[in-house]
Design a protein around this motif. Structure first.
Motif, PDB file in Angstrom:
ATOM      1  N   LEU A  84      -7.777  -1.187  -6.939  1.00  0.00           N
ATOM      2  CA  LEU A  84      -7.831  -1.141  -5.243  1.00  0.00           C
ATOM      3  C   LEU A  84      -8.491  -2.409  -4.618  1.00  0.00           C
ATOM      4  CD1 LEU A  84      -7.385   0.615  -2.851  1.00  0.00           C
ATOM      5  CD2 LEU A  84      -9.453   1.591  -3.310  1.00  0.00           C
ATOM      6  N   ARG A  85      -9.795  -2.880  -5.021  1.00  0.00           N
ATOM      7  CA  ARG A  85     -10.253  -4.162  -4.593  1.00  0.00           C
ATOM      8  C   ARG A  85      -9.201  -5.150  -4.563  1.00  0.00           C
ATOM      9  NH1 ARG A  85     -14.366  -2.435  -8.200  1.00  0.00           N
ATOM     10  NH2 ARG A  85     -16.257  -1.410  -6.930  1.00  0.00           N
TER      11      ARG A  85
ATOM     12  N   CYS B 110      -9.270   1.184   1.888  1.00  0.00           N
ATOM     13  CA  CYS B 110     -10.215   0.250   1.394  1.00  0.00           C
ATOM     14  C   CYS B 110     -11.635   0.268   1.756  1.00  0.00           C
ATOM     15  CB  CYS B 110      -9.539  -1.183   1.761  1.00  0.00           C
ATOM     16  SG  CYS B 110      -7.765  -1.689   1.266  1.00  0.00           S
TER      17      CYS B 110
ATOM     18  N   LEU C 232     -14.279   1.900  -0.663  1.00  0.00           N
ATOM     19  CA  LEU C 232     -14.870   1.314  -1.944  1.00  0.00           C
ATOM     20  C   LEU C 232     -16.093   1.168  -2.156  1.00  0.00           C
ATOM     21  CD1 LEU C 232     -12.206  -1.667  -2.137  1.00  0.00           C
ATOM     22  CD2 LEU C 232     -12.562   0.255  -3.962  1.00  0.00           C
TER      23      LEU C 232
ATOM     24  N   CYS D 154      -6.598  -4.506  -1.702  1.00  0.00           N
ATOM     25  CA  CYS D 154      -7.383  -4.646  -0.100  1.00  0.00           C
ATOM     26  C   CYS D 154      -7.629  -6.001  -0.177  1.00  0.00           C
ATOM     27  CB  CYS D 154      -8.635  -3.687  -0.394  1.00  0.00           C
ATOM     28  SG  CYS D 154      -8.302  -2.122  -0.421  1.00  0.00           S
TER      29      CYS D 154
ATOM     30  N   GLY E  15       0.641  -1.173  -0.196  1.00  0.00           N
ATOM     31  CA  GLY E  15      -0.121  -0.230   0.102  1.00  0.00           C
ATOM     32  C   GLY E  15       0.868   1.189  -0.032  1.00  0.00           C
TER      33      GLY E  15
ATOM     34  N   GLN F 129      -6.731  -1.393   5.644  1.00  0.00           N
ATOM     35  CA  GLN F 129      -6.144   0.201   5.306  1.00  0.00           C
ATOM     36  C   GLN F 129      -7.445   0.958   5.081  1.00  0.00           C
ATOM     37  OE1 GLN F 129      -2.936   1.046   3.164  1.00  0.00           O
ATOM     38  NE2 GLN F 129      -1.952  -0.828   3.859  1.00  0.00           N
TER      39      GLN F 129
ATOM     40  N   MET G 261      -2.983  -4.712   1.614  1.00  0.00           N
ATOM     41  CA  MET G 261      -3.661  -3.523   1.959  1.00  0.00           C
ATOM     42  C   MET G 261      -4.905  -3.810   2.877  1.00  0.00           C
ATOM     43  SD  MET G 261      -3.300  -0.689  -0.966  1.00  0.00           S
ATOM     44  CE  MET G 261      -4.179   0.488  -0.228  1.00  0.00           C
ATOM     45  N   GLN G 262      -5.153  -4.896   3.120  1.00  0.00           N
ATOM     46  CA  GLN G 262      -6.396  -5.296   3.883  1.00  0.00           C
ATOM     47  C   GLN G 262      -6.401  -4.417   5.238  1.00  0.00           C
ATOM     48  OE1 GLN G 262      -7.018  -9.463   4.611  1.00  0.00           O
ATOM     49  NE2 GLN G 262      -9.179  -9.350   4.861  1.00  0.00           N
TER      50      GLN G 262
END
Length: 226
Positions: A208-209, A222, A225, A212, A142, A219, A216-217
């Motif tokens: 981004l999905r 996320c 979205l 994430c 990220g 963050q 980046m999960q």
């Protein structure tokens, strides 16, 4: 024919301030990874180059360059361009020159321009792929600065620029607050045909999905979205 003017005796090049993580000062050693030998400092490498120990200096620069020091990356690019301390190799010079450019070395674009004749379309695409792989761990974590660097490969290095994907990375970098990213994002968007702009923005959301769902999960970005 290679353009003249590259220096054999290299200056101690410092990186210009750029957005993202702070760069180590030129006279500091880059911390080594856990369990790895300590890295030399840049001044020691430059001293070896200037006192007749060119291969030893090049070896130290390579270790620093691989550790992410833009100053070392630029000086290593010069060594490869000249064949000083290493076998002359335009591919490696361009690779490290581009790494230095992304790292904020002001002189790096001029070096890249000097090697323009060697930068065939196939080599440009090869370098973009290679450097993108280098950036992947930082992007997965990220880091907005790495996303911005990735975009420059797509917009400026590829033989056929990929403006839509480059825009998507710039959009994510700007959303993360990377200084300068919004300016580049808007400049790239202006180069994309209006009928393709929504697709580029949707691509940013899709990227981004994916991020994430991985590193980046959790963050904050996320959670935004749709």
């Amino acid at each position: 024919m290679r353009a003249p003017g590259l220096l054999l005796l290299l200056p101690l090049i410092a990186a210009a301030p750029l957005p993202g993580p702070a760069l180590a000062a030129p006279d500091q050693a880059t911390p080594a990874a856990a369990g790895q030998p300590a890295l030399p400092d840049l001044a020691t490498a430059m001293a070896a180059l200037s006192d007749g120990r060119a291969p030893e200096g090049a070896q130290m620069l390579l270790a620093l360059a691989r550790a992410g020091r833009p100053e070392a990356q630029f000086n290593l690019a010069l060594l490869y361009a000249q064949g000083f301390g290493v076998p002359q190799n335009d591919r490696e010079s361009l690779y490290w020159g581009w790494r230095a450019r992304l790292g904020g070395i002001p002189a790096a674009p001029a070096l890249i321009d000097r090697l323009a004749e060697a930068a065939t379309p196939a080599l440009r695409d090869e370098l973009a792929t290679r450097i993108a792989a280098d950036l992947e761990p930082r992007i997965a974590a990220g880091e907005g600065r790495a996303m911005l660097e990735r975009s420059l490969l797509l917009v400026d290095l590829l033989a056929k620029p990929d403006l839509q994907t480059g825009y998507a990375w710039q959009a994510l970098s700007a959303a993360l607050g990377t200084p300068g990213a919004a300016v580049l994002r808007d400049a790239t968007l202006a180069r994309i045909e209006p009928r393709n702009r929504l697709a580029a923005q949707d691509a940013a959301l899709a990227m981004l999905r994916d991020l994430c769902a991985g590193g980046m999960q959790g963050q904050a970005l996320c959670a935004t979205l749709p």
